[in-house]
Design a protein around this motif. Structure first.
Motif, short mmCIF file in Angstrom:
data_model
loop_
_atom_site.label_atom_id
_atom_site.label_comp_id
_atom_site.label_asym_id
_atom_site.label_seq_id
_atom_site.Cartn_x
_atom_site.Cartn_y
_atom_site.Cartn_z
N LEU A 1 0.83 -1.20 0.00
CA LEU A 1 0.00 0.00 0.00
C LEU A 1 0.87 1.25 0.00
O LEU A 1 1.76 1.40 0.84
N THR A 2 0.59 2.13 -0.95
CA THR A 2 1.25 3.43 -1.04
C THR A 2 0.21 4.53 -1.02
O THR A 2 -0.76 4.49 -1.78
N ILE A 3 0.38 5.51 -0.15
CA ILE A 3 -0.48 6.69 -0.10
C ILE A 3 0.38 7.92 -0.35
O ILE A 3 1.43 8.09 0.27
N SER A 4 -0.05 8.75 -1.28
CA SER A 4 0.74 9.93 -1.65
C SER A 4 -0.13 11.18 -1.67
O SER A 4 -1.36 11.10 -1.74
N SER A 5 0.52 12.32 -1.63
CA SER A 5 -0.20 13.58 -1.61
C SER A 5 0.64 14.67 -2.27
O SER A 5 1.87 14.62 -2.28
N SER A 6 -0.04 15.66 -2.83
CA SER A 6 0.61 16.88 -3.32
C SER A 6 -0.34 18.04 -3.08
O SER A 6 -1.55 17.84 -2.92
N GLY A 7 0.19 19.22 -3.05
CA GLY A 7 -0.66 20.38 -2.80
C GLY A 7 -0.02 21.66 -3.27
O GLY A 7 1.19 21.73 -3.51
N SER A 8 -0.84 22.68 -3.41
CA SER A 8 -0.37 24.00 -3.81
C SER A 8 -1.25 25.05 -3.16
O SER A 8 -2.47 25.05 -3.36
N PHE A 9 -0.65 25.94 -2.37
CA PHE A 9 -1.37 27.03 -1.73
C PHE A 9 -0.87 28.34 -2.34
O PHE A 9 0.34 28.61 -2.32
N SER B 1 -5.95 31.65 -5.03
CA SER B 1 -5.97 31.35 -6.45
C SER B 1 -5.85 29.84 -6.65
O SER B 1 -4.76 29.30 -6.81
N PHE B 2 -7.00 29.15 -6.60
CA PHE B 2 -7.06 27.73 -6.93
C PHE B 2 -6.09 26.88 -6.10
O PHE B 2 -5.40 26.01 -6.63
N SER B 3 -6.01 27.14 -4.82
CA SER B 3 -5.22 26.28 -3.94
C SER B 3 -5.88 24.90 -3.87
O SER B 3 -7.11 24.79 -3.90
N LYS B 4 -5.08 23.86 -3.76
CA LYS B 4 -5.66 22.51 -3.80
C LYS B 4 -4.78 21.52 -3.06
O LYS B 4 -3.60 21.74 -2.83
N ILE B 5 -5.40 20.41 -2.70
CA ILE B 5 -4.71 19.26 -2.13
C ILE B 5 -5.18 18.02 -2.89
O ILE B 5 -6.37 17.81 -3.09
N SER B 6 -4.22 17.20 -3.33
CA SER B 6 -4.53 15.94 -4.01
C SER B 6 -4.06 14.78 -3.14
O SER B 6 -2.98 14.84 -2.53
N LEU B 7 -4.87 13.74 -3.09
CA LEU B 7 -4.54 12.53 -2.35
C LEU B 7 -4.76 11.32 -3.25
O LEU B 7 -5.72 11.29 -4.04
N GLY B 8 -3.89 10.34 -3.14
CA GLY B 8 -4.03 9.13 -3.93
C GLY B 8 -3.50 7.93 -3.19
O GLY B 8 -2.56 8.03 -2.39
N SER B 9 -4.11 6.76 -3.43
CA SER B 9 -3.63 5.52 -2.83
C SER B 9 -3.55 4.44 -3.90
O SER B 9 -4.36 4.40 -4.83
N ASP B 10 -2.57 3.57 -3.76
CA ASP B 10 -2.33 2.46 -4.69
C ASP B 10 -2.12 1.21 -3.83
O ASP B 10 -1.10 1.07 -3.16
N TYR B 11 -3.12 0.33 -3.87
CA TYR B 11 -3.03 -0.91 -3.11
C TYR B 11 -2.78 -2.07 -4.08
O TYR B 11 -3.65 -2.43 -4.87
N SER C 1 -8.20 11.62 -5.44
CA SER C 1 -9.06 12.76 -5.14
C SER C 1 -8.28 14.05 -5.31
O SER C 1 -7.05 14.08 -5.20
N GLU C 2 -9.03 15.11 -5.61
CA GLU C 2 -8.44 16.46 -5.71
C GLU C 2 -9.47 17.45 -5.19
O GLU C 2 -10.61 17.47 -5.67
N THR C 3 -9.07 18.26 -4.22
CA THR C 3 -9.99 19.20 -3.57
C THR C 3 -9.42 20.61 -3.63
O THR C 3 -8.27 20.84 -3.22
#
Length: 382
Positions: free
Chosen positions: A42-50, A76-86, A98-100
């Motif tokens: 299981l890998t969980i990753s994230s990226s973001g931009s504020f 200006s379109f700040s976001k957080i992305s989350l992803g998992s790979d099982y 997901s991307e919020t």
């Protein structure tokens, strides 16, 4: 209607090309093997931009006067992305993505830096998928359209803030296939130098405004990207949208078929970043008419280009500096009288720890007399 459209055209400028990090990789936050079986992983990753941004027009008039508060700094379109790979077997993976979008000034009640009507959180993407190393990847949920993800992203280096693409001129982007859409089934597969993508958009629920109701019957999307070299690629995409429009007053109804086609070239190495993209739509973007039978009888053309060169500094907390120039053209061939040309010059400074500063100036010529503007952006990317 005219005032709303003029405001929309100016809002497009708010998040122009964000060049600096722009291709930042996901950070792994969890990485563990043998959770339930001897072979799983299981890998969980994230990226973001504020992003905190200030928008300064050379002059204020009746088309941009409402944006004066943005001189003080706004999100200006700040976001957080989350992803998992099982990985639950040798060649099968279960994916969640997901991307919020996050409007942090509104969350913090930072008055004067957001509109009351702005959303606090916006779920832009949310999907699940199955990946097979031999047969490819299948995803389902709310997913970005293929045109943007494969073609448009090459010239929209600010990340979902294009200037001359259908996404920003559509008022039904979540339903007509120009933006992230619910009930999307998407397939992805790579063959050596060629990446292939296809998607089907299922029938979706109605979306209404004061005058009309729009409903998607279905949509089809196809895209390819050919990698001539690891640094140079050519992407193409075609999208078809079948929809229905109802007049809320007269109950007048219209069926229509929308088309979108686009192509882009993209080159990037340790210093240069060069891109060129074009797109054409037919019966997809709205006209000025409120009459149902003519509301989407339109043709548009868009062009975007960008060239930047990165100078490595690695001193005084500065990682690199990238001066750049960009040019965009967008016009309605049929359906309304609107065209817009932009030439932008800027410098993106990337500091340590993911911090960055952009200084940009845009020379604009269009049919609604938009003034030139200067844009300042402070960002944190991880």
């Amino acid at each position: 209607m005219q005032t709303q459209r003029n405001r929309r055209f100016h809002l497009i400028y708010i998040s122009l090309f964000l060049i600096g990090s722009h291709s930042y990789a996901d950070k792994v936050v969890y990485n563990e093997s043998n959770l339930f079986t001897n072979n799983d992983h299981l890998t969980i990753s994230s990226s973001g931009s504020f992003r905190l941004q200030s928008l300064i027009f050379d002059e204020y008039n009746n088309t941009n006067d409402a944006l004066k508060y943005r001189r003080d700094g706004y999100n200006s379109f700040s976001k957080i992305s989350l992803g998992s790979d099982y990985k639950f077997s040798n060649d099968l993976h279960f994916l969640i993505g997901s991307e919020t979008y996050i409007n942090y000034p509104k969350i913090l009640r930072w008055h004067g830096r957001y509109n009351k009507s702005d959303s606090t959180l916006t779920a832009n993407q949310l999907y699940v998928g199955i990946k097979n190393d031999q047969f490819g990847t299948l995803k389902f949920g709310k997913i970005n359209d293929l045109f943007y993800d494969v073609v448009g992203v090459k010239t929209d280096l600010a990340d979902y803030t294009p200037i001359a693409q259908p996404l920003d001129f559509s008022n039904q982007s979540a339903f007509d296939g120009t933006g992230a859409a619910n009930r999307t089934l998407r397939y992805e597969k790579s063959y050596k130098k060629l990446d292939f993508y296809s998607a089907y958009l299922f029938k979706d629920t109605n979306t209404s405004d004061a005058q009309s109701t729009f409903k998607r019957n279905y949509g089809l999307q196809f895209a390819t990207e050919y990698h001539f070299t690891p640094n140079f690629s050519w992407a193409n995409a075609y999208q078809y949208n079948s929809g229905k429009l109802n007049n809320n007053t007269s109950n007048e109804q219209k069926k229509y078929n929308g088309h979108l086609i686009g192509s882009s070239l993209f080159y990037i190495d340790n210093h240069w970043l060069i891109s060129l993209g074009v797109n054409y739509t037919k019966n997809l973007l709205p006209t000025h008419s409120n009459i149902t039978q003519t509301a989407y009888n339109s043709e548009t053309f868009g062009l975007e280009s960008y060239a930047g060169y990165k100078f490595d500094i690695h001193q005084y907390a500065i990682e690199n500096i990238r001066p750049y120039i960009l040019e965009t053209h967008f016009k309605y061939i049929n359906g309304r009288n609107f065209k817009q040309n932009n030439v932008g010059i800027g410098t993106a400074i990337k500091f340590k720890y993911g911090l960055g500063l952009d200084v940009e100036h845009y020379f604009t010529s269009d049919t609604v007399n938009t003034p030139d503007l200067t844009l300042l952006r402070l960002r944190f990317d991880y």
